[in-house]
Write an enzyme that holds these catalytic residues in place. Sequence first.
Site, mmCIF file in Angstrom:
data_model
loop_
_atom_site.group_PDB
_atom_site.id
_atom_site.type_symbol
_atom_site.label_atom_id
_atom_site.label_comp_id
_atom_site.label_asym_id
_atom_site.label_seq_id
_atom_site.Cartn_x
_atom_site.Cartn_y
_atom_site.Cartn_z
ATOM 1 N N LYS A 93 8.414 -17.525 -10.393
ATOM 2 C CA LYS A 93 7.618 -16.419 -10.933
ATOM 3 C C LYS A 93 6.418 -16.972 -11.700
ATOM 4 O O LYS A 93 6.571 -17.873 -12.532
ATOM 5 C CB LYS A 93 8.519 -15.590 -11.865
ATOM 6 C CG LYS A 93 7.842 -14.333 -12.346
ATOM 7 C CD LYS A 93 8.749 -13.550 -13.263
ATOM 8 C CE LYS A 93 7.935 -12.483 -13.967
ATOM 9 N NZ LYS A 93 8.680 -11.886 -15.063
ATOM 10 N N LYS A 138 -11.109 -3.126 19.396
ATOM 11 C CA LYS A 138 -9.721 -3.569 19.601
ATOM 12 C C LYS A 138 -9.223 -3.273 21.015
ATOM 13 O O LYS A 138 -8.031 -3.436 21.294
ATOM 14 C CB LYS A 138 -8.800 -2.927 18.560
ATOM 15 C CG LYS A 138 -9.108 -3.349 17.121
ATOM 16 C CD LYS A 138 -7.928 -3.094 16.191
ATOM 17 C CE LYS A 138 -8.342 -3.285 14.739
ATOM 18 N NZ LYS A 138 -7.212 -3.282 13.814
ATOM 19 N N ASP A 141 -4.040 -9.633 13.389
ATOM 20 C CA ASP A 141 -4.163 -8.208 13.726
ATOM 21 C C ASP A 141 -3.162 -7.921 14.857
ATOM 22 O O ASP A 141 -3.365 -8.335 16.000
ATOM 23 C CB ASP A 141 -5.605 -7.895 14.154
ATOM 24 C CG ASP A 141 -5.816 -6.399 14.299
ATOM 25 O OD1 ASP A 141 -4.941 -5.730 14.895
ATOM 26 O OD2 ASP A 141 -6.839 -5.891 13.821
ATOM 27 N N ILE A 142 -2.094 -7.249 14.503
ATOM 28 C CA ILE A 142 -0.992 -7.024 15.461
ATOM 29 C C ILE A 142 -1.490 -6.187 16.636
ATOM 30 O O ILE A 142 -1.265 -6.499 17.811
ATOM 31 C CB ILE A 142 0.190 -6.317 14.762
ATOM 32 C CG1 ILE A 142 0.640 -7.147 13.564
ATOM 33 C CG2 ILE A 142 1.327 -6.074 15.731
ATOM 34 C CD1 ILE A 142 1.571 -6.431 12.600
ATOM 35 N N PHE A 159 -4.193 3.494 14.849
ATOM 36 C CA PHE A 159 -4.514 4.509 13.841
ATOM 37 C C PHE A 159 -5.680 3.996 13.010
ATOM 38 O O PHE A 159 -5.787 2.796 12.778
ATOM 39 C CB PHE A 159 -3.299 4.782 12.941
ATOM 40 C CG PHE A 159 -2.402 5.850 13.495
ATOM 41 C CD1 PHE A 159 -1.698 5.640 14.672
ATOM 42 C CD2 PHE A 159 -2.269 7.070 12.849
ATOM 43 C CE1 PHE A 159 -0.879 6.622 15.195
ATOM 44 C CE2 PHE A 159 -1.449 8.064 13.361
ATOM 45 C CZ PHE A 159 -0.748 7.843 14.541
ATOM 46 N N LYS A 188 -13.480 1.117 16.309
ATOM 47 C CA LYS A 188 -12.166 0.462 16.433
ATOM 48 C C LYS A 188 -11.647 0.535 17.866
ATOM 49 O O LYS A 188 -11.086 -0.421 18.396
ATOM 50 C CB LYS A 188 -11.184 1.171 15.483
ATOM 51 C CG LYS A 188 -10.105 0.287 14.976
ATOM 52 C CD LYS A 188 -9.521 0.825 13.692
ATOM 53 C CE LYS A 188 -10.503 0.656 12.521
ATOM 54 N NZ LYS A 188 -9.969 1.137 11.256
ATOM 55 N N ASN A 226 0.847 -1.205 0.000
ATOM 56 C CA ASN A 226 0.000 0.000 0.000
ATOM 57 C C ASN A 226 0.876 1.245 0.000
ATOM 58 O O ASN A 226 2.105 1.161 -0.008
ATOM 59 C CB ASN A 226 -0.946 -0.030 1.208
ATOM 60 C CG ASN A 226 -0.163 -0.110 2.502
ATOM 61 O OD1 ASN A 226 0.577 0.801 2.841
ATOM 62 N ND2 ASN A 226 -0.307 -1.229 3.227
ATOM 63 N N ASP A 233 -4.250 -6.417 5.454
ATOM 64 C CA ASP A 233 -5.195 -7.268 6.178
ATOM 65 C C ASP A 233 -5.132 -8.711 5.696
ATOM 66 O O ASP A 233 -5.370 -9.633 6.460
ATOM 67 C CB ASP A 233 -6.626 -6.719 6.004
ATOM 68 C CG ASP A 233 -6.806 -5.407 6.750
ATOM 69 O OD1 ASP A 233 -6.179 -5.268 7.822
ATOM 70 O OD2 ASP A 233 -7.543 -4.526 6.265
#
Length: 404
Positions: free
Chosen positions: A292, A348, A311-312, A330, A344, A213, A282
Amino acid sequence: MHQLRNKRILVGITGGIAAYKTAELVRELSKLGTEVQVVLTEGAKAFVTPMTLQALSGRTVRDSLLDPSAEAGMGHIELARWADRVLIAPASADSMARMAAGMANDLLTTLCLATESKVLLAPAMNQAMWADPATQRNLDELQKVKGDKLKVLMPASGEQACGDVGAGRMQEVSDLLKALADEFETKALTGKKVVITAGPTREPIDPVRYISNHSSGKMGYALAQAAMEAGAQVELVSGPVNLPKPDRINNHSVVSAQDMYDKVHELIDGADIFIATAAVADFRPETEASNKLKKVPGQDTMTLTMVKNPDILASVSNLENNRPNTVVGFAAETDQPLVYGRSKLEKKNLDFVVVNDVSRTDIGFNADHNEVTLLSSVDEKPIGPMSKTKLAEELISEIVKSIK
Ligand code: C5P
């Protein structure tokens, strides 16, 4: 400057015209309630008198190593132990050369060897003497051998008493006072361990391709810097980014979400604060092809099966025995940021969520600026827009307040 009250500062003055400024410094320190012991070299006495400095410090000035009556009072070893800090201002080229050589041929250089306290050195000399390779070599040598027991208060540039213009002027009295006061600043996160994740993760498809990302890592790196400046031991676990590794921080480079998870759990024991700024993928491809992947003739689509990454953040905030005191996540959202941010926080089990509206291109992901809302179970605080550096300082100071 209240930090300097009752502190014991040994002020060493060597032979240079800037010595007259040190007389003013001694006066200021006395006014602040600092105990000041002045030590003069022979050269210093050509510029300022023991009488002047005795009057300003309220103590008998020391100027000789071999003075039986002075040694009968506080001997030089006792004096070296007495000092919380030693400030040498001005430090002449000659005194630096003698210190770099480890000499002890007068009281001041002897004290510098005998003290276990940090020495602050404020060089002052003619610009050509300062620029001379021999002086610079002595400076390097001193920094190398003394390490964090020495702080050099680098000379400023400007017009010099001799009429030259250049680098070599002693720092102003106010700067020297500030440098001394900083030495006794108890920083908000001293003794605390902070683990921070930053940057993107890369999830391999085959040996040459990956899913990732746009995270630049800038926010996480700025937070790591701010936490370090607040005195913390910082463990920065970073995905691949194009940023220089910050100094005085323990840097851990990882690639995939699973690597990041493993590294975080290796480091989390004893952490007081965990901040998850990383944009963790995710999902990852279920398998990484060992070769390849090739186009298959006649096949216009391809399907990758993805599996969920751990999920750390949630795994840390749900630790049973060693959950850090403060866990911060975040939330980068494109719609209804506050609603998703709040959910969240609860889901969490977090202490704070920093909500980012990433639908805007002027802030967030690759930008140098950001504007966020800091959510906790009791508060909702907009912060910014401001640089990520400043924002990081604000966020760390909010976290510090919550710890208190
Ligand atoms: O659930 P979401 O991915 O939106 O949550 C974002 C927050 O969770 C960020 O703080 C991010 O660093 C963290 N996170 C994580 N591990 C994941 C996914 C997100 O630590 N696998």
